[in-house]
Design a protein around this motif. Structure first.
Motif, short mmCIF file in Angstrom:
data_model
loop_
_atom_site.label_atom_id
_atom_site.label_comp_id
_atom_site.label_asym_id
_atom_site.label_seq_id
_atom_site.Cartn_x
_atom_site.Cartn_y
_atom_site.Cartn_z
N ARG A 26 41.98 104.87 78.64
CA ARG A 26 42.32 104.10 77.44
C ARG A 26 43.82 104.24 77.21
O ARG A 26 44.40 105.28 77.47
CB ARG A 26 41.55 104.64 76.25
CG ARG A 26 40.04 104.59 76.45
CD ARG A 26 39.31 105.23 75.25
NE ARG A 26 37.93 105.50 75.53
CZ ARG A 26 36.96 104.59 75.66
NH1 ARG A 26 37.23 103.33 75.56
NH2 ARG A 26 35.72 104.96 75.90
N ARG A 27 44.43 103.17 76.69
CA ARG A 27 45.88 103.18 76.46
C ARG A 27 46.30 104.29 75.52
O ARG A 27 47.38 104.85 75.64
CB ARG A 27 46.34 101.84 75.89
CG ARG A 27 46.31 100.71 76.90
CD ARG A 27 46.91 99.45 76.30
NE ARG A 27 46.33 99.11 75.01
CZ ARG A 27 45.32 98.28 74.82
NH1 ARG A 27 44.78 97.67 75.84
NH2 ARG A 27 44.85 98.04 73.62
N TRP A 28 45.46 104.62 74.56
CA TRP A 28 45.82 105.61 73.54
C TRP A 28 45.48 107.04 73.96
O TRP A 28 45.79 107.99 73.25
CB TRP A 28 45.15 105.29 72.21
CG TRP A 28 43.67 105.05 72.32
CD1 TRP A 28 43.06 103.84 72.45
CD2 TRP A 28 42.64 106.03 72.35
NE1 TRP A 28 41.70 104.01 72.54
CE2 TRP A 28 41.41 105.35 72.48
CE3 TRP A 28 42.61 107.42 72.27
CZ2 TRP A 28 40.18 106.01 72.53
CZ3 TRP A 28 41.39 108.07 72.32
CH2 TRP A 28 40.20 107.36 72.44
N CYS A 29 44.87 107.24 75.11
CA CYS A 29 44.44 108.57 75.57
C CYS A 29 45.57 109.26 76.33
O CYS A 29 46.03 108.78 77.37
CB CYS A 29 43.20 108.43 76.46
SG CYS A 29 42.69 109.99 77.20
N ASP A 50 41.12 99.62 81.84
CA ASP A 50 41.17 100.00 80.43
C ASP A 50 39.76 99.84 79.85
O ASP A 50 39.22 98.74 79.79
CB ASP A 50 42.16 99.11 79.68
CG ASP A 50 42.42 99.57 78.27
OD1 ASP A 50 41.54 100.22 77.66
OD2 ASP A 50 43.51 99.28 77.75
N ASP A 52 38.74 100.09 76.84
CA ASP A 52 38.67 99.33 75.60
C ASP A 52 38.53 97.84 75.88
O ASP A 52 37.94 97.11 75.10
CB ASP A 52 39.92 99.58 74.74
CG ASP A 52 39.93 100.98 74.17
OD1 ASP A 52 38.84 101.55 73.93
OD2 ASP A 52 41.04 101.53 73.95
N PRO A 55 34.11 96.91 78.33
CA PRO A 55 32.95 97.71 77.90
C PRO A 55 31.85 97.79 78.96
O PRO A 55 31.09 98.75 78.98
CB PRO A 55 32.47 97.02 76.63
CG PRO A 55 33.08 95.67 76.64
CD PRO A 55 34.32 95.76 77.48
N GLU A 58 32.58 100.77 80.97
CA GLU A 58 32.24 101.97 80.21
C GLU A 58 30.74 102.24 80.25
O GLU A 58 30.30 103.38 80.42
CB GLU A 58 32.71 101.85 78.77
CG GLU A 58 32.48 103.10 77.96
CD GLU A 58 33.12 103.06 76.59
OE1 GLU A 58 33.07 104.09 75.92
OE2 GLU A 58 33.66 102.02 76.20
N SER A 71 37.21 109.90 78.45
CA SER A 71 38.30 109.37 79.28
C SER A 71 39.38 110.42 79.47
O SER A 71 39.57 111.28 78.61
CB SER A 71 38.88 108.11 78.66
OG SER A 71 39.54 108.39 77.46
#
Length: 96
Positions: A26-29, A50, A52, A55, A58, A71
């Motif tokens: 994930r970009r924010w991880c 990615d 997010d 799905p 995922e 992640s």
């Protein structure tokens, strides 16, 4: 002395196959970004997915890992590493 590549019938040197690496993150991880920066620095080619934005990937990873997706998950030649540290990733890449 052994060479790294082999000669093709057309006298071109072919390189050994590259280990396929896929980073599911994930970009924010922060751990996902750390793994990606490491692979970028070493010049290892990889595909980034990615979670997010995908799905379906995922859901497939949840089935493969037996539950919730943490992640990043890094696939190295089909072997899944869940939230690997850099030393673990180096070890798996070296043994291939």
């Amino acid at each position: 002395m052994a060479a790294f590549g082999t000669r093709s019938p057309y006298a071109r040197v072919s390189t050994p196959p590259i280990t396929p690496v896929v980073v599911y993150g994930r970009r924010w991880c922060a751990i996902s970004q750390m793994v990606r920066r490491y692979l970028d620095r070493t010049g290892m080619p990889y595909q980034y997915v990615d979670l997010d934005l995908h799905p379906d990937a995922e859901a497939r990873l949840a089935w493969l890992t037996g539950g919730r997706v943490h992640s990043p998950i890094v696939s190295v030649d089909g072997e899944l590493l869940v939230q690997p540290i850099i030393a673990e990733l180096q070890w798996v890449l070296r043994k291939r």
